[in-house]
Scaffold this motif. Structure first.
Motif, mmCIF file in Angstrom:
data_model
loop_
_atom_site.group_PDB
_atom_site.id
_atom_site.type_symbol
_atom_site.label_atom_id
_atom_site.label_comp_id
_atom_site.label_asym_id
_atom_site.label_seq_id
_atom_site.Cartn_x
_atom_site.Cartn_y
_atom_site.Cartn_z
ATOM 1 N N ASP A 1 0.829 -1.207 0.000
ATOM 2 C CA ASP A 1 0.000 0.000 0.000
ATOM 3 C C ASP A 1 0.862 1.255 0.000
ATOM 4 O O ASP A 1 0.540 2.252 -0.662
ATOM 5 N N GLY A 2 1.975 1.215 0.744
ATOM 6 C CA GLY A 2 2.850 2.374 0.825
ATOM 7 C C GLY A 2 3.453 2.748 -0.511
ATOM 8 O O GLY A 2 3.569 3.936 -0.846
ATOM 9 N N ILE A 3 3.845 1.747 -1.297
ATOM 10 C CA ILE A 3 4.420 2.022 -2.614
ATOM 11 C C ILE A 3 3.379 2.682 -3.519
ATOM 12 O O ILE A 3 3.649 3.690 -4.187
ATOM 13 N N ALA A 4 2.167 2.124 -3.553
ATOM 14 C CA ALA A 4 1.119 2.706 -4.398
ATOM 15 C C ALA A 4 0.800 4.130 -3.964
ATOM 16 O O ALA A 4 0.644 5.032 -4.801
ATOM 17 N N GLU A 5 0.703 4.360 -2.664
ATOM 18 C CA GLU A 5 0.395 5.699 -2.162
ATOM 19 C C GLU A 5 1.503 6.690 -2.503
ATOM 20 O O GLU A 5 1.230 7.839 -2.879
ATOM 21 N N ASP A 6 2.769 6.258 -2.386
ATOM 22 C CA ASP A 6 3.883 7.147 -2.708
ATOM 23 C C ASP A 6 3.919 7.484 -4.194
ATOM 24 O O ASP A 6 4.254 8.613 -4.580
ATOM 25 N N ILE A 7 3.583 6.514 -5.043
ATOM 26 C CA ILE A 7 3.534 6.770 -6.485
ATOM 27 C C ILE A 7 2.447 7.790 -6.794
ATOM 28 O O ILE A 7 2.644 8.720 -7.589
ATOM 29 N N ILE A 8 1.281 7.639 -6.174
ATOM 30 C CA ILE A 8 0.186 8.597 -6.385
ATOM 31 C C ILE A 8 0.626 9.993 -5.968
ATOM 32 O O ILE A 8 0.409 10.977 -6.688
ATOM 33 N N THR A 9 1.275 10.084 -4.807
ATOM 34 C CA THR A 9 1.732 11.383 -4.306
ATOM 35 C C THR A 9 2.760 12.010 -5.241
ATOM 36 O O THR A 9 2.679 13.208 -5.570
ATOM 37 N N ALA A 10 3.732 11.204 -5.700
ATOM 38 C CA ALA A 10 4.785 11.726 -6.574
ATOM 39 C C ALA A 10 4.210 12.177 -7.918
ATOM 40 O O ALA A 10 4.563 13.246 -8.425
ATOM 41 N N LEU A 11 3.326 11.386 -8.498
ATOM 42 C CA LEU A 11 2.728 11.762 -9.776
ATOM 43 C C LEU A 11 1.863 13.010 -9.647
ATOM 44 O O LEU A 11 1.791 13.829 -10.566
ATOM 45 N N SER A 12 1.200 13.159 -8.507
ATOM 46 C CA SER A 12 0.303 14.297 -8.309
ATOM 47 C C SER A 12 1.053 15.620 -8.256
ATOM 48 O O SER A 12 0.439 16.683 -8.406
ATOM 49 N N ARG A 13 2.355 15.572 -8.031
ATOM 50 C CA ARG A 13 3.133 16.822 -8.007
ATOM 51 C C ARG A 13 3.323 17.396 -9.407
ATOM 52 O O ARG A 13 3.691 18.558 -9.558
ATOM 53 N N ASN A 14 3.106 16.586 -10.445
ATOM 54 C CA ASN A 14 3.242 17.050 -11.816
ATOM 55 C C ASN A 14 1.911 17.608 -12.311
ATOM 56 O O ASN A 14 0.932 16.873 -12.432
ATOM 57 N N ARG A 15 1.888 18.891 -12.571
ATOM 58 C CA ARG A 15 0.636 19.518 -12.997
ATOM 59 C C ARG A 15 0.161 19.004 -14.351
ATOM 60 O O ARG A 15 -1.013 19.152 -14.689
ATOM 61 N N GLY A 16 1.082 18.454 -15.122
ATOM 62 C CA GLY A 16 0.703 17.994 -16.439
ATOM 63 C C GLY A 16 0.125 16.600 -16.464
ATOM 64 O O GLY A 16 -0.196 16.090 -17.528
ATOM 65 N N VAL A 17 0.006 15.951 -15.298
ATOM 66 C CA VAL A 17 -0.536 14.592 -15.233
ATOM 67 C C VAL A 17 -1.794 14.601 -14.377
ATOM 68 O O VAL A 17 -1.794 15.154 -13.270
ATOM 69 N N PHE A 18 -2.851 13.999 -14.888
ATOM 70 C CA PHE A 18 -4.119 13.908 -14.144
ATOM 71 C C PHE A 18 -4.114 12.584 -13.385
ATOM 72 O O PHE A 18 -4.107 11.513 -13.989
ATOM 73 N N VAL A 19 -4.096 12.660 -12.059
ATOM 74 C CA VAL A 19 -3.939 11.467 -11.223
ATOM 75 C C VAL A 19 -5.199 11.259 -10.388
ATOM 76 O O VAL A 19 -5.674 12.188 -9.726
ATOM 77 N N ILE A 20 -5.717 10.035 -10.406
ATOM 78 C CA ILE A 20 -6.881 9.705 -9.599
ATOM 79 C C ILE A 20 -6.476 9.623 -8.127
ATOM 80 O O ILE A 20 -5.447 9.048 -7.788
ATOM 81 N N ALA A 21 -7.310 10.178 -7.270
ATOM 82 C CA ALA A 21 -7.002 10.197 -5.846
ATOM 83 C C ALA A 21 -7.017 8.792 -5.259
ATOM 84 O O ALA A 21 -7.680 7.887 -5.767
ATOM 85 N N ARG A 22 -6.284 8.629 -4.151
ATOM 86 C CA ARG A 22 -6.148 7.328 -3.514
ATOM 87 C C ARG A 22 -7.495 6.739 -3.113
ATOM 88 O O ARG A 22 -7.730 5.540 -3.296
#
Length: 435
Positions: free
Chosen positions: A217-238
């Motif tokens: 779970d920690g790896i998936a959550e960290d990936i979501i957090t890291a991707l969300s820092r990029n304004r050019g990528v639309f990331v679905i919330a956890r």
């Protein structure tokens, strides 16, 4: 003093949930709450009474209902979903409310007006497996109902679900027109954002002793957090992507329900002091793998390993998504291109580095800017695209911001970075995560 005896009884439990409730509340909090209250008062609660059920509790968008009969519970569920389809047919898409329903028969513990136990927990997991507008039931419900009702069921097999020791044998009730209608519901036709969009699913723990769930779970959550820092990528919330945890997933259906073009899934397997992590990036529209990688590490410092793997995956995703977006844009009909597609086509010509391609890259970038004046990626391409004749001229190009010589690979990396800054500003920028 004698210990108080726990009260139990056998019951049919129905768990209900509103599809996309967090997203709807984020868009129109007051309107969504008013529509849900009206729906419950005018339709849902009367239907419970009609079939002899008892509303145990409502929590936000969820409802737990107890029935004395599995037949009554299933009859109620089918009637409700068909009624919801009729009600939604006359409403604008933004005002439609869709439900997921799960039904189980099991032994429950009575505590005042509330109920507890695995019978309740399984019903909640079945609800999470149901499609918008659909109903999932356990094998026990299926056996109790038998041929007493005129319904058809699809056998989904044994499903491993969260916090339930044994796999649950699941059936999906086929509702005919309701299913067809439900795919046009909020999560059935969510439009794709005008930039790369991705859902990171919870990583599956495949360890023999199943003790690495927190790490997965920690790896998936960290990936979501890291991707969300990029304004050019639309990331679905956890809280949206993790609703699929422990469920058998159909990537195409997830793409439709969450409105994303890419889905990242993976697994964690620990043996002794070693851990193996796999990750796969999938194009949700086609179901094809875009990228896959495996990482084997020693678990000397579990958090350091988690950080390293997260950084590696996020870095790989940037280039792989960029490449996939370019190929997708090149395949599109020129008459249907939007600003992002023009940018991707410009990037492809930019990376080819010929005199003609540089001219075409500038033309496409200008077209993208005409459609979106805040297109940072297109401006980046326009600034660096220069007429070049042959590959020998590359070393003569200026070095952007003191970087390495402008080789074709470095220029392509520059484009990838520019793509991740797409729509850095402007009133048309979409939110970065969707609930």
């Amino acid at each position: 003093m004698a210990e108080e005896r726990v009260q139990r009884r056998l019951a049919a439990i129905l768990a209900a949930d509103v599809v996309g409730y967090s997203r709807m509340m984020g868009r129109d909090e007051a309107g969504t709450l008013a529509r849900l209250k009206s729906l419950r008062a005018d339709f849902l609660h009367p239907k419970v009474a009609e079939y002899g059920g008892r509303i145990v509790k409502t929590t936000g968008d969820g409802t737990l209902i107890e029935f004395g009969s599995a037949v009554d519970a299933v009859s109620h569920a089918v009637d409700v979903q068909r009624g919801m389809a009729e009600r939604n047919a006359g409403l604008p898409e933004g005002e439609q409310i869709w439900l997921r329903l799960g039904i189980n028969v099991g032994d429950i513990i009575i505590d005042g007006d509330d109920i507890y136990g695995d019978g309740v927990n399984v019903a909640a997991r079945l609800e999470a497996l149901a499609e918008p507008g659909g109903v999932c039931i356990s094998d026990r419900v299926h056996d109790y109902v038998g041929d007493r009702l005129d319904i058809a069921c699809e056998d989904l097999g044994r499903q491993t679900v969260k916090n339930i020791a044994e796999p649950v044998h699941v059936y999906r009730i086929r509702l005919g027109d309701v299913e067809a209608t439900s795919t046009s519901g909020p999560q059935g036709t969510l439009p794709l954002p005008d930039k790369p969009s991705i859902a990171v699913l919870p990583f599956e723990d495949l360890s023999a002793d199943r003790d690495q769930e927190y790490f997965a779970d920690g790896i998936a959550e960290d990936i979501i957090t890291a991707l969300s820092r990029n304004r050019g990528v639309f990331v679905i919330a956890r809280n949206s992507s993790f609703t699929y945890k422990g469920a058998a997933v159909d990537v195409k259906r997830i793409g439709q329900q969450l409105g994303v073009r890419y889905v990242l899934e993976g697994s964690v397997r620990k043996a002794g002091n070693r851990v193996r992590i796999t990750a796969q990036l999938i194009d949700a529209a086609s179901g094809n793998h875009v990228w896959a990688e495996r990482y084997d590490r020693e678990l000397e410092d579990i958090f350091a390993v988690q950080d390293e793997i997260t950084q590696n995956i996020v870095a790989a995703l940037g280039s792989e998504v960029a490449s996939a977006e370019i190929q997708r844009a090149r395949r599109k009909d020129p008459s249907s291109l939007d600003a992002w597609d023009y940018t991707m086509r410009a990037t492809w010509h930019f990376a080819r580095a010929t005199h003609e391609d540089m001219g075409e890259a500038r033309r496409l970038a200008l077209r993208a800017i005409e459609l979106d004046s805040g297109n940072a990626a297109a401006f980046s391409i326009l600034a660096f695209a220069r007429p070049v004749v042959g590959m020998k001229r590359w070393n003569g190009l200026p070095r952007p911001c003191g970087s390495a010589p402008a080789t074709p690979s470095n220029i392509f990396g520059l484009c990838g970075a520019a793509m991740l800054s797409f729509r850095k500003s402007g009133t048309t920028r979409r939110p970065n995560a969707r609930d």
